[in-house]
Design an enzyme around this catalytic site. Structure first.
Site, PDB file in Angstrom:
ATOM      1  N   ASP A   1       2.004  -5.093   2.253  1.00 23.54           N
ATOM      2  CA  ASP A   1       1.621  -4.099   1.246  1.00 23.54           C
ATOM      3  C   ASP A   1       1.342  -4.772  -0.103  1.00 23.54           C
ATOM      4  O   ASP A   1       1.953  -5.790  -0.434  1.00 23.54           O
ATOM      5  CB  ASP A   1       2.760  -3.071   1.095  1.00 23.54           C
ATOM      6  CG  ASP A   1       2.286  -1.828   0.354  1.00 23.54           C
ATOM      7  OD1 ASP A   1       1.064  -1.594   0.294  1.00 23.54           O
ATOM      8  OD2 ASP A   1       3.141  -1.097  -0.172  1.00 23.54           O
TER       9      ASP A   1
ATOM     10  N   HIS B   1      -8.036  -7.044  -0.379  1.00 26.45           N
ATOM     11  CA  HIS B   1      -7.771  -7.161   1.064  1.00 26.45           C
ATOM     12  C   HIS B   1      -8.227  -8.529   1.591  1.00 26.45           C
ATOM     13  O   HIS B   1      -7.592  -9.110   2.460  1.00 26.45           O
ATOM     14  CB  HIS B   1      -8.490  -6.046   1.830  1.00 26.45           C
ATOM     15  CG  HIS B   1      -7.915  -4.673   1.589  1.00 26.45           C
ATOM     16  ND1 HIS B   1      -6.565  -4.403   1.686  1.00 26.45           N
ATOM     17  CD2 HIS B   1      -8.501  -3.490   1.260  1.00 26.45           C
ATOM     18  CE1 HIS B   1      -6.353  -3.112   1.425  1.00 26.45           C
ATOM     19  NE2 HIS B   1      -7.505  -2.544   1.156  1.00 26.45           N
TER      20      HIS B   1
ATOM     21  N   ASN C   1      -4.196   5.053   7.613  1.00 25.72           N
ATOM     22  CA  ASN C   1      -5.241   4.345   6.853  1.00 25.72           C
ATOM     23  C   ASN C   1      -6.652   4.861   7.168  1.00 25.72           C
ATOM     24  O   ASN C   1      -7.589   4.650   6.384  1.00 25.72           O
ATOM     25  CB  ASN C   1      -5.191   2.825   7.103  1.00 25.72           C
ATOM     26  CG  ASN C   1      -4.033   2.127   6.435  1.00 25.72           C
ATOM     27  OD1 ASN C   1      -3.608   1.055   6.863  1.00 25.72           O
ATOM     28  ND2 ASN C   1      -3.498   2.708   5.371  1.00 25.72           N
TER      29      ASN C   1
ATOM     30  N   ARG D   1      -8.327   6.707   4.352  1.00 23.76           N
ATOM     31  CA  ARG D   1      -8.789   6.056   3.111  1.00 23.76           C
ATOM     32  C   ARG D   1     -10.305   6.235   2.965  1.00 23.76           C
ATOM     33  O   ARG D   1     -10.991   6.561   3.938  1.00 23.76           O
ATOM     34  CB  ARG D   1      -8.439   4.556   3.155  1.00 23.76           C
ATOM     35  CG  ARG D   1      -6.939   4.348   3.038  1.00 23.76           C
ATOM     36  CD  ARG D   1      -6.584   2.948   2.630  1.00 23.76           C
ATOM     37  NE  ARG D   1      -5.137   2.876   2.427  1.00 23.76           N
ATOM     38  CZ  ARG D   1      -4.509   1.871   1.862  1.00 23.76           C
ATOM     39  NH1 ARG D   1      -5.175   0.823   1.452  1.00 23.76           N
ATOM     40  NH2 ARG D   1      -3.205   1.892   1.706  1.00 23.76           N
TER      41      ARG D   1
HETATM   42  C1  FPP Z   1      -1.747  -2.466   2.267  1.00 28.81           C
HETATM   43  O1  FPP Z   1      -2.112  -2.712   0.936  1.00 28.81           O
HETATM   44  C2  FPP Z   1      -2.557  -3.252   3.172  1.00 28.81           C
HETATM   45  C3  FPP Z   1      -3.438  -2.739   4.066  1.00 28.81           C
HETATM   46  C4  FPP Z   1      -3.641  -1.298   4.243  1.00 28.81           C
HETATM   47  C5  FPP Z   1      -4.276  -3.601   4.923  1.00 28.81           C
HETATM   48  C6  FPP Z   1      -3.736  -4.936   5.331  1.00 28.81           C
HETATM   49  C7  FPP Z   1      -4.900  -5.796   5.655  1.00 28.81           C
HETATM   50  C8  FPP Z   1      -5.006  -7.134   5.403  1.00 28.81           C
HETATM   51  C9  FPP Z   1      -3.885  -7.923   4.909  1.00 28.81           C
HETATM   52  C10 FPP Z   1      -6.281  -7.874   5.630  1.00 28.81           C
HETATM   53  C11 FPP Z   1      -6.913  -7.852   6.983  1.00 28.81           C
HETATM   54  C12 FPP Z   1      -6.000  -8.122   8.118  1.00 28.81           C
HETATM   55  C13 FPP Z   1      -6.162  -9.076   9.071  1.00 28.81           C
HETATM   56  C14 FPP Z   1      -5.211  -9.141  10.214  1.00 28.81           C
HETATM   57  C15 FPP Z   1      -7.231 -10.066   9.014  1.00 28.81           C
HETATM   58  P1  FPP Z   1      -2.562  -1.494   0.034  1.00 28.81           P
HETATM   59  O2  FPP Z   1      -4.046  -1.412   0.059  1.00 28.81           O
HETATM   60  O3  FPP Z   1      -1.873  -0.241   0.465  1.00 28.81           O
HETATM   61  O4  FPP Z   1      -2.033  -1.968  -1.356  1.00 28.81           O
HETATM   62  P2  FPP Z   1      -1.543  -1.053  -2.567  1.00 28.81           P
HETATM   63  O5  FPP Z   1      -0.337  -0.299  -2.085  1.00 28.81           O
HETATM   64  O6  FPP Z   1      -1.216  -2.045  -3.628  1.00 28.81           O
HETATM   65  O7  FPP Z   1      -2.706  -0.171  -2.938  1.00 28.81           O
END
Ligand code: FPP
Length: 247
Positions: A18, A35, A66, A69
């Site tokens: 996260d 990301h 998700n 989103r």
């Molecule tokens: C949460 O951060 C993260 C995600 C919803 C996506 C995770 C994806 C990756 C790390 C990249 C792609 C994955 C692979 C396996 C190549 P958030 O967007 O909720 O962050 P925030 O809470 O700060 O808004």
């Protein structure tokens, strides 16, 4: 890692990655670029786990929720996943890493599904480590999926349903439960991740945003895990006298 540090390693680490969005805001760039930096932290973490000797790594890459989103962000995350598979799969294979997924893959686009299928096929006999990606995954959805499959399985009688039979119907049927669950980004919640499997996992929360997660951060989480006494509902005395720990 010295000898003491490399004993009592968690066999299975699960991570809620996260903080990509906040990292992007902090650096005044778009969420997708956050990301993208998160995908870089995935590469670093996978390599580190392989080096340390972790057997299973489960990453929460895309939750069922998700899908709600903005379309652009969903598209961006899917492209990053494709790019990851395109660029990394040969390296993972060379390192003896097997790729698996958990989640409702049917909801993904055919092109992404095909890439995942090919990556799984290529790496299926690897034994050094399993990289398990949770994609289109929800813990409650997984439990409902398991219940439906049990009902459909005419071989299962009601009397035979117990924790052991139930776990065989989960997506994670071929791996042990996580020993250590890490969540980055400073929130203290589980967000529908591995609800059944984390019953006795040790939880580790860090404020570090996922794109800033490094091997040092991972070692810190593992060291915290190693200092804990896992009791599985027993007393500390029982654990000392009886090293039998159930899975
Ligand atoms: C949460 O951060 C993260 C995600 C919803 C996506 C995770 C994806 C990756 C790390 C990249 C792609 C994955 C692979 C396996 C190549 P958030 O967007 O909720 O962050 P925030 O809470 O700060 O808004």
């Amino acid at each position: 890692m010295n000898k003491r540090e490399s004993s009592n390693l968690p066999q299975h680490i699960a991570i809620i990655m996260d903080g990509n969005g906040r990292w992007a805001r902090k650096h005044a760039i778009g969420r997708i670029r956050g990301h993208r930096k998160g995908a870089q932290a995935v590469r670093v973490t996978v390599r580190a786990c392989r080096e340390i000797g972790i057997k299973y790594l489960t990453l929460y890459a895309f939750s069922m929720e998700n899908w709600n989103r903005p379309g652009e962000e969903v598209k961006g995350l899917m492209s990053l996943l494709e790019e990851y598979l395109d660029k990394e799969i040969d390296k993972l294979h060379k390192q003896g890493i097997k790729l698996t997924t958990i989640g409702e893959l049917d909801l993904l686009e055919t092109r992404v599904k095909d890439k995942i299928r090919r990556a799984k096929e290529l790496t299926k006999s690897n034994t050094k480590m399993t990289l398990n990606i949770a994609l289109s995954y929800g813990g409650r959805d997984e439990i409902i999926h398991a219940v439906k499959n049990i009902i459909q399985d005419s071989k299962v009688k009601k009397i035979d349903i117990n924790k052991e039979t139930f776990r065989r119907y989960l997506y994670t049927n071929n791996m042990p439960d996580p020993d250590l669950l890490i969540r980055t980004g400073g929130e203290y919640r589980i967000s529908n991740f591995l609800l059944w499997q984390i019953a006795y996992s040790e939880l580790y929360f860090t404020k570090v945003l996922w794109p800033d997660f490094t091997k040092e951060q991972l070692l810190k989480a593992i060291a915290s895990y190693q200092r804990r006494e896992r009791r599985f509902g027993m007393t500390g005395e029982q654990i000392k006298n009886n090293k039998r720990i159930f899975k």
